[in-house]
Design an enzyme around this catalytic site. Structure first.
Site, PDB file in Angstrom:
ATOM      1  N   HIS A   1      19.531 -35.441 -11.449  1.00 57.70           N
ATOM      2  CA  HIS A   1      18.824 -36.063 -10.328  1.00 57.70           C
ATOM      3  C   HIS A   1      17.334 -35.744 -10.350  1.00 57.70           C
ATOM      4  O   HIS A   1      16.679 -35.842  -9.316  1.00 57.70           O
ATOM      5  CB  HIS A   1      19.466 -35.630  -9.006  1.00 57.70           C
ATOM      6  CG  HIS A   1      20.891 -36.051  -8.905  1.00 57.70           C
ATOM      7  ND1 HIS A   1      21.281 -37.372  -8.834  1.00 57.70           N
ATOM      8  CD2 HIS A   1      22.043 -35.330  -8.923  1.00 57.70           C
ATOM      9  CE1 HIS A   1      22.603 -37.447  -8.789  1.00 57.70           C
ATOM     10  NE2 HIS A   1      23.084 -36.206  -8.846  1.00 57.70           N
TER      11      HIS A   1
ATOM     12  N   GLU B   1       9.368 -13.019 -12.522  1.00 56.76           N
ATOM     13  CA  GLU B   1       8.694 -11.837 -11.968  1.00 56.76           C
ATOM     14  C   GLU B   1       7.977 -11.026 -13.028  1.00 56.76           C
ATOM     15  O   GLU B   1       6.845 -10.613 -12.828  1.00 56.76           O
ATOM     16  CB  GLU B   1       9.732 -10.898 -11.319  1.00 56.76           C
ATOM     17  CG  GLU B   1      10.178 -11.270  -9.947  1.00 56.76           C
ATOM     18  CD  GLU B   1      11.161 -10.232  -9.401  1.00 56.76           C
ATOM     19  OE1 GLU B   1      10.982  -9.801  -8.260  1.00 56.76           O
ATOM     20  OE2 GLU B   1      12.127  -9.854 -10.107  1.00 56.76           O
TER      21      GLU B   1
ATOM     22  N   LYS C   1       6.892  -3.686  -4.579  1.00 57.15           N
ATOM     23  CA  LYS C   1       8.304  -3.307  -4.487  1.00 57.15           C
ATOM     24  C   LYS C   1       8.818  -3.452  -3.067  1.00 57.15           C
ATOM     25  O   LYS C   1       9.895  -3.966  -2.823  1.00 57.15           O
ATOM     26  CB  LYS C   1       8.447  -1.853  -4.956  1.00 57.15           C
ATOM     27  CG  LYS C   1       9.862  -1.303  -4.878  1.00 57.15           C
ATOM     28  CD  LYS C   1      10.659  -1.792  -6.047  1.00 57.15           C
ATOM     29  CE  LYS C   1      12.110  -1.382  -6.009  1.00 57.15           C
ATOM     30  NZ  LYS C   1      12.937  -2.317  -6.792  1.00 57.15           N
TER      31      LYS C   1
ATOM     32  N   TRP D   1      -2.896  -2.616  -1.688  1.00 52.97           N
ATOM     33  CA  TRP D   1      -2.448  -3.930  -2.147  1.00 52.97           C
ATOM     34  C   TRP D   1      -3.128  -4.920  -1.222  1.00 52.97           C
ATOM     35  O   TRP D   1      -2.810  -5.008  -0.042  1.00 52.97           O
ATOM     36  CB  TRP D   1      -0.934  -4.003  -2.032  1.00 52.97           C
ATOM     37  CG  TRP D   1      -0.292  -5.189  -2.670  1.00 52.97           C
ATOM     38  CD1 TRP D   1       0.052  -5.335  -3.989  1.00 52.97           C
ATOM     39  CD2 TRP D   1       0.128  -6.400  -2.023  1.00 52.97           C
ATOM     40  NE1 TRP D   1       0.650  -6.556  -4.194  1.00 52.97           N
ATOM     41  CE2 TRP D   1       0.710  -7.227  -3.014  1.00 52.97           C
ATOM     42  CE3 TRP D   1       0.075  -6.868  -0.713  1.00 52.97           C
ATOM     43  CZ2 TRP D   1       1.218  -8.487  -2.727  1.00 52.97           C
ATOM     44  CZ3 TRP D   1       0.589  -8.128  -0.436  1.00 52.97           C
ATOM     45  CH2 TRP D   1       1.148  -8.919  -1.437  1.00 52.97           C
TER      46      TRP D   1
ATOM     47  N   CYS E   1       0.814  -1.215   0.000  1.00 56.03           N
ATOM     48  CA  CYS E   1       0.000   0.000   0.000  1.00 56.03           C
ATOM     49  C   CYS E   1       0.852   1.272   0.000  1.00 56.03           C
ATOM     50  O   CYS E   1       1.941   1.293   0.560  1.00 56.03           O
ATOM     51  CB  CYS E   1      -0.885   0.037   1.240  1.00 56.03           C
ATOM     52  SG  CYS E   1      -1.866  -1.439   1.428  1.00 56.03           S
TER      53      CYS E   1
ATOM     54  N   GLU F   1      19.103 -15.705  -9.706  1.00 53.78           N
ATOM     55  CA  GLU F   1      18.608 -14.339  -9.900  1.00 53.78           C
ATOM     56  C   GLU F   1      18.064 -14.175 -11.325  1.00 53.78           C
ATOM     57  O   GLU F   1      17.025 -13.535 -11.530  1.00 53.78           O
ATOM     58  CB  GLU F   1      19.731 -13.335  -9.612  1.00 53.78           C
ATOM     59  CG  GLU F   1      19.405 -11.875  -9.885  1.00 53.78           C
ATOM     60  CD  GLU F   1      18.186 -11.350  -9.130  1.00 53.78           C
ATOM     61  OE1 GLU F   1      17.683 -12.025  -8.223  1.00 53.78           O
ATOM     62  OE2 GLU F   1      17.715 -10.246  -9.480  1.00 53.78           O
TER      63      GLU F   1
ATOM     64  N   ARG G   1       4.826   0.595  -6.079  1.00 55.58           N
ATOM     65  CA  ARG G   1       4.797  -0.296  -4.917  1.00 55.58           C
ATOM     66  C   ARG G   1       3.843  -1.476  -5.144  1.00 55.58           C
ATOM     67  O   ARG G   1       3.898  -2.456  -4.423  1.00 55.58           O
ATOM     68  CB  ARG G   1       4.347   0.494  -3.680  1.00 55.58           C
ATOM     69  CG  ARG G   1       5.330   1.570  -3.286  1.00 55.58           C
ATOM     70  CD  ARG G   1       4.753   2.495  -2.249  1.00 55.58           C
ATOM     71  NE  ARG G   1       4.569   1.866  -0.966  1.00 55.58           N
ATOM     72  CZ  ARG G   1       5.500   1.726  -0.040  1.00 55.58           C
ATOM     73  NH1 ARG G   1       6.719   2.167  -0.283  1.00 55.58           N
ATOM     74  NH2 ARG G   1       5.248   1.156   1.115  1.00 55.58           N
TER      75      ARG G   1
ATOM     76  N   ASN H   1      -1.204   1.364   5.921  1.00 56.04           N
ATOM     77  CA  ASN H   1      -0.329   0.376   5.291  1.00 56.04           C
ATOM     78  C   ASN H   1       0.181  -0.521   6.410  1.00 56.04           C
ATOM     79  O   ASN H   1       0.656  -0.023   7.418  1.00 56.04           O
ATOM     80  CB  ASN H   1       0.831   1.098   4.594  1.00 56.04           C
ATOM     81  CG  ASN H   1       1.881   0.127   4.054  1.00 56.04           C
ATOM     82  OD1 ASN H   1       1.593  -1.051   3.829  1.00 56.04           O
ATOM     83  ND2 ASN H   1       3.089   0.624   3.859  1.00 56.04           N
ATOM     84  N   GLY H   2       0.049  -1.837   6.240  1.00 50.98           N
ATOM     85  CA  GLY H   2       0.489  -2.771   7.290  1.00 50.98           C
ATOM     86  C   GLY H   2      -0.640  -3.742   7.578  1.00 50.98           C
ATOM     87  O   GLY H   2      -1.583  -3.873   6.803  1.00 50.98           O
TER      88      GLY H   2
ATOM     89  N   LYS I   1      14.193 -13.058 -12.093  1.00 53.98           N
ATOM     90  CA  LYS I   1      13.862 -11.863 -12.890  1.00 53.98           C
ATOM     91  C   LYS I   1      12.880 -12.226 -13.995  1.00 53.98           C
ATOM     92  O   LYS I   1      11.903 -11.540 -14.242  1.00 53.98           O
ATOM     93  CB  LYS I   1      15.180 -11.321 -13.481  1.00 53.98           C
ATOM     94  CG  LYS I   1      15.318  -9.873 -13.600  1.00 53.98           C
ATOM     95  CD  LYS I   1      15.656  -9.083 -12.362  1.00 53.98           C
ATOM     96  CE  LYS I   1      14.853  -9.353 -11.165  1.00 53.98           C
ATOM     97  NZ  LYS I   1      15.295  -8.775  -9.939  1.00 53.98           N
TER      98      LYS I   1
HETATM   99  C1  G6P Z   1      10.124  -7.599  -2.975  1.00 54.73           C
HETATM  100  C2  G6P Z   1      10.600  -7.011  -4.287  1.00 54.73           C
HETATM  101  C3  G6P Z   1      11.926  -7.639  -4.673  1.00 54.73           C
HETATM  102  C4  G6P Z   1      12.936  -7.470  -3.558  1.00 54.73           C
HETATM  103  C5  G6P Z   1      12.408  -8.027  -2.230  1.00 54.73           C
HETATM  104  C6  G6P Z   1      13.303  -7.645  -1.067  1.00 54.73           C
HETATM  105  O1  G6P Z   1       9.785  -8.929  -3.154  1.00 54.73           O
HETATM  106  O2  G6P Z   1       9.653  -7.232  -5.298  1.00 54.73           O
HETATM  107  O3  G6P Z   1      12.415  -6.990  -5.844  1.00 54.73           O
HETATM  108  O4  G6P Z   1      14.124  -8.121  -3.906  1.00 54.73           O
HETATM  109  O5  G6P Z   1      11.116  -7.494  -1.958  1.00 54.73           O
HETATM  110  O6  G6P Z   1      13.276  -6.254  -0.928  1.00 54.73           O
HETATM  111  P1  G6P Z   1      14.369  -5.394  -0.197  1.00 54.73           P
HETATM  112  O7  G6P Z   1      13.867  -3.989  -0.265  1.00 54.73           O
HETATM  113  O8  G6P Z   1      14.427  -5.916   1.214  1.00 54.73           O
HETATM  114  O9  G6P Z   1      15.654  -5.601  -0.910  1.00 54.73           O
END
Ligand code: G6P
Length: 607
Positions: A503, A487, A602, A74, A2, A480, A27, A100-101, A484
């Site tokens: 395996h 996502e 985010k 959100w 949020c 990673e 966000r 938010n929370g 990516k």
């Molecule tokens: C969310 C974001 C990711 C990020 C993760 C950790 O899942 O979508 O892109 O890597 O949080 O976030 P931080 O701010 O702790 O690196």
């Protein structure tokens, strides 16, 4: 997660709120709303869906010289809908709240408030806050909010307005981010700095338990005991343009192009005459003296940066490193010895699980060093030592430049720990330090090959599944690269240690399956080559990623992405950029909403 904005001042409030919310879109959200105090009471407009819908709903409203709050939601408690969108109000409709929370004890509070006559219209946890404030209200909104907060369990950033107090916003926070912007004749609140930058660069970060009362001319902050508190002002030195797309189609591609600069900004201020100096971060001889083990804790992309950290710190400093996702660490009764070093990695510095894991480790007596991008964030304030990455604001949900800078930070820390522990061979320090200093320029070279990657993506984007394989550092990078792609393009993908394929996973390889084989580690090349042959024999189409001049891979793979040559140990930094570009172009080809992928946020400020 949020997003919250609030404005108290002379301007027409709704455009300010909408503008702020648009800066928080990154966000992630599924509904939006505003509440503004006007002469006849409160205007509350909200809707499921994007900001454009809200914009249409408020076209007829223009109210200046007052206060208002806005929100992007959100969904956590209750589906995205009109009823569940914020702001939420009390029964009389004269108090509005954005949050938010998560209020964990909301069901208990809801039952009790119902017995007191409150009528609920949503499934949200937030609505209890509006009714509780109403319950405690005796003519003073600040007092009513202050009496409400101790009854809330969980996390919150709150913005509250009331038609009985035109021009006043009450704000509060606990374990969710909230920033106050101090303007001239106007003051604001927001979940993140970009939403404030059009009006001010002077901000205050609220601490957990703080409550603030804002009017156009005054910001009064109170601590959890109700005493007037002074909070350090922070002047934002990055430009508003850094939080805008600046001609690029998406924030993500803009941020990938910013990697050379961001990496240089992480490295250069801490590099003098061939020597790395990170003492300003607090990571020094005293902090690392006698360490026997390091725990790295993070989430998402930052966790993958931590995995690279394990390989590099163990390789250079010969100190065992355990890496764990924060949501597992915090609930596993982890064994942490007093004085042990725990390294926290977080771009935002606000991720709820990471923050909680850090507190758990701290409570067990660990020394906390944090790699953080956002200055003044909760993790940076609570850690014993902070290495700021200085990547600038990262807006796209998929982390790119922040990851590259986290790696720069980790390598610098690894080299320094190895030096302090006396574990480096003669000449190694100079070789590593100079290698690191050259990386930003090498990333510039990598970016020049983006057309090759775009062409490859245009041929692959209709695949349903992609496998990333590698060994050692290449395996860690595969994780990673796979994240990516998942996502932002929603293509199923898996990262596998190349030697582990046989395996189980190799059963999924069939004619035409795309396998991205990352092979940068000289001493593991023959082994990875054998794994490539295994998948090729089963019909896989192999895209290899290796250093230029690697003839073996050229002959084996169907397509190759070349990296400019550097020391093998730095390969994860160089190879991640093509993998980010690969995910980006795949998602663009598929027509995905690259910067705001579905269901993702985010900054994940709830568990
Ligand atoms: C969310 C974001 C990711 C990020 C993760 C950790 O899942 O979508 O892109 O890597 O949080 O976030 P931080 O701010 O702790 O690196």
């Amino acid at each position: 997660m949020c997003g919250i904005v609030g404005y108290a001042g002379g301007r027409d409030v709704i455009p300010v709120l909408l503008g702020g919310l648009s800066k928080l879109e990154y966000r992630g959200y599924d509904s939006a709303g505003v509440a503004v105090v006007c002469e006849g009471g409160l205007i509350v407009r909200k809707t499921k869906g994007r900001l454009d819908g809200l914009r249409r709903l408020v076209e007829d409203c223009s109210v200046a010289d007052t206060a208002g709050i806005g929100h992007t939601r959100w969904a956590t408690h209750g589906e995205p809908s009109f009823e569940n969108s914020h702001p939420h109000t009390n029964c009389a409709g004269d108090i509005a709240v954005v949050h938010n929370g998560i209020i964990e004890n909301y069901l208990k509070l809801k039952d009790w408030l119902r017995s007191e006559g409150a009528v609920f219209v949503s499934d949200t946890d937030t609505e209890v806050v509006a009714h509780l404030i109403n319950y405690h209200y005796r003519g003073d909104l600040l007092e009513a909010v202050s009496k409400t907060l101790p009854r809330l369990e969980g996390s919150y950033a709150l913005g509250v307005v009331s038609s009985k107090h035109p021009g006043l916003i009450i704000a509060a926070r606990k374990d969710s981010p909230l920033v106050i912007g101090a303007g001239s004749g106007e003051n604001l609140i927001a979940s993140d700095i970009p939403a404030l930058l059009e009006y001010t660069r002077d901000v205050y970060f609220l601490r957990d338990g703080d409550v603030a009362a804002l009017t156009r001319d005054e910001i009064a902050i109170y601590d959890s005991y109700g005493a007037r508190a002074r909070r350090e002002a922070y002047h934002v030195d990055w430009d508003v343009s850094q939080a805008e797309r600046g001609g690029f189609e998406h924030f993500m591609i803009k941020e990938i192009h910013e990697e050379p600069k961001a990496m240089a900004d992480t490295f250069s201020p801490r590099y003098r005459d061939g020597h790395i100096d990170i003492s300003e971060t607090g990571i020094d001889e005293r902090l690392v003296a006698n360490i026997k083990k390091i725990n790295i804790i993070a989430c998402g992309t930052a966790y993958h940066a931590g995995m690279v950290g394990k390989y590099v710190i163990e390789e250079l400093a010969r100190i065992p490193v355990e890496v764990e996702v924060a949501s597992e660490f915090r609930y596993r009764r982890p064994i942490i010895e007093p004085g042990q070093l725990v390294l926290i990695i977080s771009q935002s510095g606000e991720t709820a699980d990471t923050l909680a894991a850090m507190r758990e480790a701290k409570q067990k007596g660990a020394k906390i060093a944090a790699i953080v991008n956002v200055v003044g964030s909760s993790i940076s304030r609570e850690a014993d030592a902070v290495f700021y990455t200085h990547a600038g604001p990262e807006i796209a949900v998929a982390s790119t430049k922040a990851y590259n800078t986290q790696l720069m930070a980790i390598y610098m820390i690894a080299v320094e720990i190895a030096r302090m522990a006396g574990r480096l061979e003669p000449g190694a320090y100079e070789r590593l330090a100079s290698g690191l200093s050259g990386l930003p320029d090498l990333i510039k070279k990598v970016l020049e090959t983006k057309n090759v990657i775009q062409r490859l993506a245009s041929g692959y984007f209709s695949k349903n599944s992609v496998f990333f394989i590698g060994r050692g550092l290449d395996y860690v990078l595969s994780m990673e690269a796979s994240l990516k792609l998942k996502e932002i393009s929603y293509i199923h993908s898996e990262a596998y240690a190349a030697g582990e394929l046989k395996h189980g996973t190799i059963a999924l390889i069939e004619k035409g399956t795309l396998v991205v084989a990352i092979a940068t580690q000289e001493r593991l090349l023959e082994k990875t080559a054998s794994n490539i042959k295994e998948v090729k024999a089963r019909g896989a189409h192999v895209l290899a990623v290796c250093f230029e001049g690697n003839k073996m891979l050229e002959n084996l793979a169907d397509e190759v992405i070349y990296l400019p040559k550097t020391d093998d140990i730095f390969a994860p930094i160089l190879a991640v950029t093509p993998m980010q570009l690969f995910a980006y172009y795949m998602a663009v080809e598929k027509g995905c909403d690259v910067d705001k992928p579905r269901n993702l946020a985010k900054s994940v400020t709830v568990e």
